[in-house]
Design an enzyme around this catalytic site. Structure first.
Site, PDB file in Angstrom:
ATOM      1  N   PRO A 225     -15.045  43.410  62.588  1.00  0.00           N
ATOM      2  CA  PRO A 225     -14.822  42.835  63.925  1.00  0.00           C
ATOM      3  C   PRO A 225     -13.231  43.455  63.409  1.00  0.00           C
ATOM      4  O   PRO A 225     -12.384  42.383  64.196  1.00  0.00           O
ATOM      5  CB  PRO A 225     -14.720  41.252  63.263  1.00  0.00           C
ATOM      6  CG  PRO A 225     -15.441  40.782  62.301  1.00  0.00           C
ATOM      7  CD  PRO A 225     -15.888  42.189  61.807  1.00  0.00           C
TER       8      PRO A 225
ATOM      9  N   ASP B 136     -13.280  54.179  68.683  1.00  0.00           N
ATOM     10  CA  ASP B 136     -12.913  53.151  69.151  1.00  0.00           C
ATOM     11  C   ASP B 136     -11.484  52.485  68.867  1.00  0.00           C
ATOM     12  O   ASP B 136     -11.410  52.467  67.578  1.00  0.00           O
ATOM     13  CB  ASP B 136     -14.177  52.192  69.396  1.00  0.00           C
ATOM     14  CG  ASP B 136     -15.403  53.008  70.018  1.00  0.00           C
ATOM     15  OD1 ASP B 136     -15.056  53.577  70.645  1.00  0.00           O
ATOM     16  OD2 ASP B 136     -16.009  52.361  70.457  1.00  0.00           O
TER      17      ASP B 136
ATOM     18  N   LYS C 225      -9.814  53.194  73.444  1.00  0.00           N
ATOM     19  CA  LYS C 225     -10.366  52.614  74.674  1.00  0.00           C
ATOM     20  C   LYS C 225      -9.454  50.772  74.864  1.00  0.00           C
ATOM     21  O   LYS C 225     -10.232  49.919  74.763  1.00  0.00           O
ATOM     22  CB  LYS C 225     -11.480  52.432  74.646  1.00  0.00           C
ATOM     23  CG  LYS C 225     -12.443  53.650  74.772  1.00  0.00           C
ATOM     24  CD  LYS C 225     -14.259  52.417  74.860  1.00  0.00           C
ATOM     25  CE  LYS C 225     -15.063  53.670  75.582  1.00  0.00           C
ATOM     26  NZ  LYS C 225     -16.271  52.950  75.453  1.00  0.00           N
TER      27      LYS C 225
ATOM     28  N   GLY D  94     -16.399  49.147  66.909  1.00  0.00           N
ATOM     29  CA  GLY D  94     -16.389  47.711  67.117  1.00  0.00           C
ATOM     30  C   GLY D  94     -16.772  46.985  66.822  1.00  0.00           C
ATOM     31  O   GLY D  94     -18.084  47.243  67.469  1.00  0.00           O
TER      32      GLY D  94
ATOM     33  N   GLY E 237      -9.670  38.654  65.839  1.00  0.00           N
ATOM     34  CA  GLY E 237     -10.032  37.834  64.343  1.00  0.00           C
ATOM     35  C   GLY E 237     -10.068  39.013  63.635  1.00  0.00           C
ATOM     36  O   GLY E 237     -10.055  40.013  63.772  1.00  0.00           O
TER      37      GLY E 237
HETATM   38  N1  SAH Z   1     -19.671  45.458  69.726  1.00  0.00           N
HETATM   39  C1  SAH Z   1     -18.460  44.751  69.686  1.00  0.00           C
HETATM   40  C2  SAH Z   1     -18.228  43.841  70.511  1.00  0.00           C
HETATM   41  C3  SAH Z   1     -17.404  44.660  71.930  1.00  0.00           C
HETATM   42  S1  SAH Z   1     -16.873  43.774  73.277  1.00  0.00           S
HETATM   43  C4  SAH Z   1     -19.334  43.248  68.668  1.00  0.00           C
HETATM   44  O1  SAH Z   1     -20.251  43.613  67.961  1.00  0.00           O
HETATM   45  O2  SAH Z   1     -18.346  42.387  68.186  1.00  0.00           O
HETATM   46  C5  SAH Z   1     -15.191  43.900  73.276  1.00  0.00           C
HETATM   47  C6  SAH Z   1     -14.778  42.548  73.247  1.00  0.00           C
HETATM   48  O3  SAH Z   1     -15.075  42.141  71.858  1.00  0.00           O
HETATM   49  C7  SAH Z   1     -13.322  42.212  72.612  1.00  0.00           C
HETATM   50  O4  SAH Z   1     -12.765  42.416  74.482  1.00  0.00           O
HETATM   51  C8  SAH Z   1     -13.874  41.315  72.420  1.00  0.00           C
HETATM   52  O5  SAH Z   1     -14.360  39.781  73.315  1.00  0.00           O
HETATM   53  C9  SAH Z   1     -14.734  41.223  70.788  1.00  0.00           C
HETATM   54  N2  SAH Z   1     -13.450  41.413  70.563  1.00  0.00           N
HETATM   55  C10 SAH Z   1     -13.744  42.305  68.931  1.00  0.00           C
HETATM   56  N3  SAH Z   1     -13.082  42.530  67.946  1.00  0.00           N
HETATM   57  C11 SAH Z   1     -12.747  41.371  68.175  1.00  0.00           C
HETATM   58  C12 SAH Z   1     -11.717  39.902  67.196  1.00  0.00           C
HETATM   59  N4  SAH Z   1     -11.124  41.207  65.793  1.00  0.00           N
HETATM   60  N5  SAH Z   1     -10.791  39.681  67.868  1.00  0.00           N
HETATM   61  C13 SAH Z   1     -11.153  38.708  68.331  1.00  0.00           C
HETATM   62  N6  SAH Z   1     -12.271  39.619  70.122  1.00  0.00           N
HETATM   63  C14 SAH Z   1     -13.013  40.356  69.403  1.00  0.00           C
END
Ligand code: SAH
Length: 413
Positions: free
Chosen positions: A177, A200, A222, A253, A363
């Site tokens: 995250p 990313d 992105k 991510g 987060g």
């Molecule tokens: N593959 C990723 C999700 C990608 S979609 C996963 O499994 O987490 C991207 C979305 O993920 C963002 O728009 C947000 O809603 C969420 N996201 C990812 N990292 C985040 C973070 N550190 N804090 C808050 N939201 C996060």
């Protein structure tokens, strides 16, 4: 040690070595010598269990008596660990006179040779650390170096094979995250082997600093609405680099297969005949609520959760509300732009307007912030606080647990 010492590795394979003493220290030394391929003779009036086993297995030979003059004759290397200083003295003196290296366990300062703390890498690398007068410190440093190499937190890349494969591999690595240390150990290991890293925006970017200078970093950056590279272009980069025989890490991510288009990238590689592997990551779906102290399920509150993408409109949100019981926690990703519409749609679909909602931004980063309200007022609150992406929206009674569990600090204490 009066002088700084002269580090050296010995080839003991098939060479005769002598261990004087029968206790656990002698047993450890004998084991180390055996691992190096040496022939080991033990002289001691009695043996500890471990050494007795080695004798029973005919892996070492044993003279069941006290040390006697002449025992070191023909030995290349001697360890003395008798527990009796006078005997260790006699062994060390005889070795000195014969020009044989002798390590004495009792007193490092009076020893002519020392054995370092050792870690061996699969690639033949030997890490040997001598801690001066503190063998515990040497072992701790050895462990830290070995772990650093293993997880690529040290700035050294595993050496690329001289004969590069005709086609490289693409590893789709979930970066977690956001915090560097929430990337898996496997992900770290693969990063240490990468020739190319395609990254990313939401991936843990701190790990890029540990890459060797000659590693190519392709930044897909992105940001919402600012796609630097299209998905097709990203797929092309992955395939192109792999076809050049390079090892590619696609650092994403969260988890690569959760709203991350990892499946599309895997299929593009397969279609191009490029080997591809997937390394799961800690998804933001559950870990970002956790950062705010919210479990997505909790006994007696909610036994299921549903992930919804609010990226391309609120239809999926409405569908989720109809498909799942009102006790199912809803987790919205990419849900900030349409937060107002989503909250209104959930109320229209029958969720009580008093249902608790939490919005957790960024987060597991220093900028983490949580905004809590209800379906009735969350849009208003979020606007007032200028809530922005990336954020995870949690809808359901589990949000109330946050007060009791408490927000998590992004860093380990
Ligand atoms: N593959 C990723 C999700 C990608 S979609 C996963 O499994 O987490 C991207 C979305 O993920 C963002 O728009 C947000 O809603 C969420 N996201 C990812 N990292 C985040 C973070 N550190 N804090 C808050 N939201 C996060």
């Amino acid at each position: 040690m009066s002088a700084p010492g002269y580090p050296v590795l010995l080839d003991l394979h098939g060479r005769r070595t002598l261990v004087v003493g029968g206790g656990p220290v002698a047993a450890r030394r004998a084991t180390g010598l055996l691992e190096a391929g040496a022939t080991v003779d033990v002289v001691a009036p009695w043996l500890c269990e471990e050494l007795a086993e080695l004798v029973a297995e005919h892996r070492v030979s044993w003279q069941a008596r006290d040390y006697a003059a002449g025992d070191i004759d023909g030995s290349w290397f001697v360890h003395t660990a008798t527990g009796d200083p006078a005997t260790d003295d006699a062994v060390a003196a005889a070795a000195e006179a014969a020009g044989t290296w002798c390590v004495r366990a009792d007193d490092a300062r009076r020893s002519a040779a020392w054995t370092p703390a050792v870690a061996r890498g699969a690639d033949g690398v030997v890490v040997a650390v001598s801690g001066g007068r503190d063998p515990g410190r040497a072992r701790a440093i050895r462990d830290a170096v070995a772990a650093g190499l293993d997880t690529a937190t040290l700035p050294v890349r595993r050496h690329r094979p001289v004969h590069r494969a005709a086609v490289g591999t693409v590893h789709l690595v979930g970066g977690g995250p956001g915090h560097d240390d929430l990337l898996t150990v496997r992900g770290r290991r693969l990063l240490a082997t990468a020739d190319v890293v395609v990254v990313d925006r939401l991936a843990p970017r701190g790990v890029l600093e540990h890459l060797a200078e000659d590693v190519e970093v392709v930044d897909c950056g992105k940001a919402p609405g600012h796609h630097q590279l299209t998905q097709d272009q990203i797929n092309d980069v992955l395939v192109d680099r792999a076809r050049r025989g390079l090892t590619v890490v696609r650092l994403k991510g969260g988890d690569p297969f959760v709203l991350g288009r990892g499946g599309e990238e895997a299929l593009a590689c397969r279609a191009a005949g490029v080997p591809v592997s997937v390394v799961p990551g800690v998804t933001s779906v559950v870990s970002v609520p956790a950062a705010a102290g919210i479990p997505v399920t909790h006994r007696g509150v909610s036994t299921s959760f549903a992930l919804v993408s609010a990226h391309d409109g609120i239809d999926p949100v409405v569908r989720a509300a109809h498909e799942h019981a009102s006790t199912t926690t809803l987790v919205l990703l990419m849900g900030i732009r349409l937060l107002r519409d989503s909250a209104a749609a959930l109320v229209s679909a029958g969720r009580p307007s008093t249902t608790p909602v939490a919005v957790i931004e960024r987060g597991w980063t220093p900028g983490q912030r949580t905004t809590v309200g209800t379906l009735a007022d969350i849009a208003e609150l979020a606007e007032r606080r200028r809530v922005s992406s990336p954020a995870v929206v949690v809808v359901g009674d589990v949000v109330a647990l946050r007060d009791r569990i408490g927000a998590q600090h992004p860093e380990l204490p």
